[in-house]
Structures are given as C-alpha cells and as structure tokens.
Design an enzyme around this catalytic site. Structure first.
Site, PDB file in Angstrom:
ATOM      1  N   ARG A  92       9.287  -0.306 -17.167  1.00  0.00           N
ATOM      2  CA  ARG A  92      10.391   0.632 -16.924  1.00  0.00           C
ATOM      3  C   ARG A  92      11.742  -0.027 -17.225  1.00  0.00           C
ATOM      4  NH1 ARG A  92       9.071   4.291 -12.986  1.00  0.00           N
ATOM      5  NH2 ARG A  92       7.973   2.618 -11.897  1.00  0.00           N
ATOM      6  N   TYR A  93      11.868  -1.289 -16.822  1.00  0.00           N
ATOM      7  CA  TYR A  93      13.126  -2.025 -16.993  1.00  0.00           C
ATOM      8  C   TYR A  93      12.941  -3.024 -18.137  1.00  0.00           C
ATOM      9  CZ  TYR A  93      13.531  -0.416 -12.130  1.00  0.00           C
ATOM     10  OH  TYR A  93      13.550   0.343 -10.994  1.00  0.00           O
ATOM     11  N   ARG A  96      11.307  -6.808 -17.150  1.00  0.00           N
ATOM     12  CA  ARG A  96      10.180  -7.022 -16.243  1.00  0.00           C
ATOM     13  C   ARG A  96       9.161  -5.896 -16.354  1.00  0.00           C
ATOM     14  NH1 ARG A  96      14.845  -5.507 -14.051  1.00  0.00           N
ATOM     15  NH2 ARG A  96      14.990  -4.072 -12.313  1.00  0.00           N
ATOM     16  N   CYS A 105      -6.628  -1.690  -1.535  1.00  0.00           N
ATOM     17  CA  CYS A 105      -5.770  -2.454  -0.624  1.00  0.00           C
ATOM     18  C   CYS A 105      -6.584  -2.892   0.588  1.00  0.00           C
ATOM     19  CB  CYS A 105      -4.616  -1.587  -0.129  1.00  0.00           C
ATOM     20  SG  CYS A 105      -3.580  -0.968  -1.458  1.00  0.00           S
ATOM     21  N   CYS A 109      -1.813   2.571   3.883  1.00  0.00           N
ATOM     22  CA  CYS A 109      -0.642   3.059   4.610  1.00  0.00           C
ATOM     23  C   CYS A 109      -0.589   4.586   4.442  1.00  0.00           C
ATOM     24  CB  CYS A 109       0.613   2.435   4.036  1.00  0.00           C
ATOM     25  SG  CYS A 109       0.469   0.644   3.817  1.00  0.00           S
ATOM     26  N   CYS A 112       1.815   5.911   1.736  1.00  0.00           N
ATOM     27  CA  CYS A 112       1.794   5.171   0.459  1.00  0.00           C
ATOM     28  C   CYS A 112       2.314   6.014  -0.704  1.00  0.00           C
ATOM     29  CB  CYS A 112       0.370   4.722   0.154  1.00  0.00           C
ATOM     30  SG  CYS A 112       0.247   3.911  -1.454  1.00  0.00           S
ATOM     31  N   ARG A 114       1.698   5.429  -3.791  1.00  0.00           N
ATOM     32  CA  ARG A 114       0.672   5.538  -4.847  1.00  0.00           C
ATOM     33  C   ARG A 114      -0.630   6.087  -4.273  1.00  0.00           C
ATOM     34  NH1 ARG A 114       2.505   0.118  -7.195  1.00  0.00           N
ATOM     35  NH2 ARG A 114       4.119   0.780  -8.649  1.00  0.00           N
ATOM     36  N   ASP A 274       9.499   7.566  -0.327  1.00  0.00           N
ATOM     37  CA  ASP A 274       9.321   8.336  -1.558  1.00  0.00           C
ATOM     38  C   ASP A 274       8.729   9.722  -1.276  1.00  0.00           C
ATOM     39  OD1 ASP A 274      10.203   6.351  -3.440  1.00  0.00           O
ATOM     40  OD2 ASP A 274       8.379   5.219  -2.957  1.00  0.00           O
ATOM     41  N   ASP A 311      13.885   4.978  -5.115  1.00  0.00           N
ATOM     42  CA  ASP A 311      13.289   5.144  -6.436  1.00  0.00           C
ATOM     43  C   ASP A 311      13.540   6.585  -6.860  1.00  0.00           C
ATOM     44  OD1 ASP A 311      11.688   3.072  -7.939  1.00  0.00           O
ATOM     45  OD2 ASP A 311      11.052   2.649  -5.874  1.00  0.00           O
ATOM     46  N   LYS A 318      14.964   2.300  -9.716  1.00  0.00           N
ATOM     47  CA  LYS A 318      15.416   2.078  -8.338  1.00  0.00           C
ATOM     48  C   LYS A 318      16.937   1.948  -8.341  1.00  0.00           C
ATOM     49  CE  LYS A 318      12.467  -0.841  -6.083  1.00  0.00           C
ATOM     50  NZ  LYS A 318      11.661  -0.417  -7.096  1.00  0.00           N
TER      51      LYS A 318
HETATM   52  S1  SF4 Z   1       1.915   0.999   0.385  1.00  0.00           S
HETATM   53 FE1  SF4 Z   1       0.119   1.745  -0.750  1.00  0.00          FE
HETATM   54  S2  SF4 Z   1      -0.253   0.174  -2.292  1.00  0.00           S
HETATM   55 FE2  SF4 Z   1       1.025  -0.768  -0.727  1.00  0.00          FE
HETATM   56  S3  SF4 Z   1      -0.409  -1.736   0.757  1.00  0.00           S
HETATM   57 FE3  SF4 Z   1       0.087   0.315   1.535  1.00  0.00          FE
HETATM   58  S4  SF4 Z   1      -1.583   1.593   0.728  1.00  0.00           S
HETATM   59 FE4  SF4 Z   1      -1.577  -0.276  -0.508  1.00  0.00          FE
END
Ligand code: SF4
Length: 347
Positions: A92-93, A96, A105, A109, A112, A114, A274, A311, A318
């Site tokens: 994207r940038y 990097r 994971c 979370c 999350c 994603r 997000d 973001d 960002k």
């Molecule tokens: S935010 Fe999403 S990608 Fe990051 S540790 Fe938590 S579940 Fe995994």
C-alpha cells in the site's frame, strides 16, 4: 479466574470452563458458526466470570451482537485486497509491505479487522506462494521494511519463522523486519529462546509490535516474554485498539500505556476501531477518542502517548486523526490544561 490447560475453541468448551453461562450457549454457537473462537490458557486465566463487564472476557468471548452488521461495515475494512499484487503481500505504501504468512491466530479477538479472512483451517502461504511473495519483495528495491502479519505470525514454529527471516534478510534492500503479534501476551510460553533467535537477522533490524488493549493482559509471564525479546536486542512497540467497555476511560488507557513503558515497550498506535462486520458495539466516536487523548496528554508522561490513527476505509492507508492542538490559522496553540496561547507569526 479460570484454569484452562489448552485453548478453548468451541462454545461448549467456553461454557464448560465457566467463562460464559450455559444460558448463552445457543447465542455463542450462532456466532461461532460464522467467526472463529480461541481463548488461550493465559487469557482464560485472566477472565473473572463473576464480572459481567470483564474487559478480558469482552475481547474474546463471542457476543450475539457480532451478527448484527451495519450498512457502513465491510468485510475488508482497511482495503487489503485492492493492494495485494501477489498472494500474501499487501503493498500500500511505497517503502513497506505486509507479508501475511498465516491466516490463523492464538486467540480470536471479537473486534478483529480481518475477521472475514482468518480462522483455524484457513491455512497460510504455501511454500510456492511464499517463494512468489519473496520474489516480489526482491524485485522491488523501494521496499525497505517488511511487516510480518496475518493472522499472527508468531504462532508459526521457530524453524519456519527463522527460514522466512533468513530469506528476507538475504534481500539487500530490506533493512527492517517488523512483526505484528499478540502472542507475547496471550501465549507467552511460545516466546522461547529458539523463537527469539529465529527473529534476529545479522545486519537487519527486527522490531516486534505487541497488540494489547488492557493493562491486565501484561501479566508477569507476558512481561517476562517481552523481556526475552527486548533483552535479545529486539525493540518493542505497541498497538492497541480503542474499545468501548475495555479501555475507553482515561484511567485504564493511562494504566495500559504506563505498564507498556515500564516493560520497555513504546506505545505506538492507538487505533480507532475499524468498520469490520458486527463490531459497532465496540466503536467509540472519534470525539470520544480525542477527549481521551487530551486527558492522556495532560496527565501522563510523553513516553505514554500513542498516535491515535484511523485506517481510512477503502484502502487509503492510515492517518493520524488528532487531536490537533494548533488552531487552523496557526496563531494559537492549546496547552495540556486546555488553555489557548498566542503563537506570534514569523516576521
Ligand atoms: S486482531 Fe485479528 S489478526 Fe490480530 S490477533 Fe486478533 S484475531 Fe488475530
């Protein structure tokens, strides 16, 4: 507190561990049918089941509201797909790239960003896809930094991580390898001597960025895991998400930042949450974020100040979103008590 010996991965296991009441089982199962669940022993041990507002449980135990999608929410909220030239790479940038090694994971979370792309069994980069990704990085001399992400790259074995780090280190123009992870806090036992060694590369800088949202996550074991990385010469920074009911008060946010600094981890980003599907109950307003950041600046050391960032939906990157202390015309500046002062124009 709950003693678990292995990660809890199903609603039944969460209920049997008494982290959620049996009356919630059907609701948990409905959410788990769509989004992955995992709670490590370290995190289960932090949860206070007697507290219905426990900030640790809130981050990891499914909630029926996750199935309520708002019109503004989207499956790819930060627009990774539009900037993915080859599988696993987000460019994207200019200087990097993200290298998404794995789509799983240690914990999942509930907020999350994603969440539509990750979960157990979603796999990761195949050896062939990794070779293509590394070829892409090698063919673009402007890439100065590679960010290992996912999912959480530190769930991989030391051997696999060491292989990727060594292959990146062999690319002359790649000078910095950055690792985004929750593992040192949620599964500190995984930060072994072998894994620490695997992350280091001769003549390259490795940084580890820890995702952590509440000071209680920085347990004695988590601090020791971070110290193993830092003592080996790997600087650490943090990223946190501003989450309603977890850290959206100045005492908790300030305690989190202070605890990080005490662990020699520099607070880096505080993300505005997000627009991931089913996460409206997590989001504060940006105005609430500004009030917290102003209070933080007034009461806590400069070392404890993260950059508050958003973001931009659609993949536009960002941006720091304030608060701003300088007036629009540049003639007055606000101090940490909220009082404004004239700054004389240049003659
Ligand atoms: S935010 Fe999403 S990608 Fe990051 S540790 Fe938590 S579940 Fe995994």
């Amino acid at each position: 507190m709950v003693a678990a010996v292995k990660s809890l991965r199903t609603p039944s296991e969460v209920v049997d561990a008494k982290i959620a009441g049996r009356d919630r089982l059907a609701a948990l199962e409905a959410v788990a049918a769509r989004y992955a669940v995992a709670i490590t022993p370290a995190i289960a041990g932090l949860i206070d089941p007697s507290d219905p507002h426990d900030p640790i449980a809130r981050q990891f135990v499914p909630d029926a509201r996750e199935l309520e999608q708002q019109p503004e929410e989207r499956g790819d909220p930060i627009g990774d797909d539009a900037f993915s030239p080859v599988e696993g790479v987000v460019h994207r940038y200019p200087d990097r790239v993200l290298l998404k090694l794995v789509n799983a994971c240690a914990v999942y979370c509930r907020f999350c960003f994603r969440r539509e792309m990750i979960g157990p069994g979603r796999g990761g980069l195949s050896p062939a896809a990794l070779a293509v990704a590394l070829d892409y990085i090698g063919a673009h001399p402007g890439i100065w930094e590679v960010i290992l992400s996912g999912g959480d790259p530190l769930i991989l074995s030391a051997r696999r991580l060491g292989d990727v780090v060594a292959r990146l280190a062999a690319i002359d123009h790649v000078k910095v390898i950055r690792v985004h992870t929750r593992v040192p806090a949620v599964a500190p036992e995984k930060i072994s001597a072998a894994l620490v060694r695997a992350l280091r590369a001769r003549d390259k800088a490795t940084f580890v960025i820890l995702h952590v949202n509440h000071p209680r996550e920085l347990t004695k074991a988590a601090r020791a895991a971070c110290a193993r990385l830092i003592d080996a010469g790997i600087p650490m920074l943090s990223q946190s998400v501003l989450l309603r009911g977890v850290n959206d008060d100045v005492a908790t946010l300030g305690a989190l930042m202070r605890t990080l600094v005490e662990c020699r981890i520099k607070p880096y980003y505080l993300h505005h949450a997000d627009l991931a599907p089913g996460t409206a109950h997590w989001r504060t307003t940006i105005a609430e974020g500004h009030a917290l950041l102003r209070a933080l600046r007034g009461r806590y050391s400069g070392l404890c100040q993260p950059s508050y960032v958003l973001d931009i939906p659609g993949g536009h990157g960002k941006s720091p979103i304030g608060p701003n202390y300088l007036s629009d015309d540049g003639t007055t500046v606000e101090d940490f008590n909220g009082r404004r002062h004239i700054y004389p124009p240049r003659r």
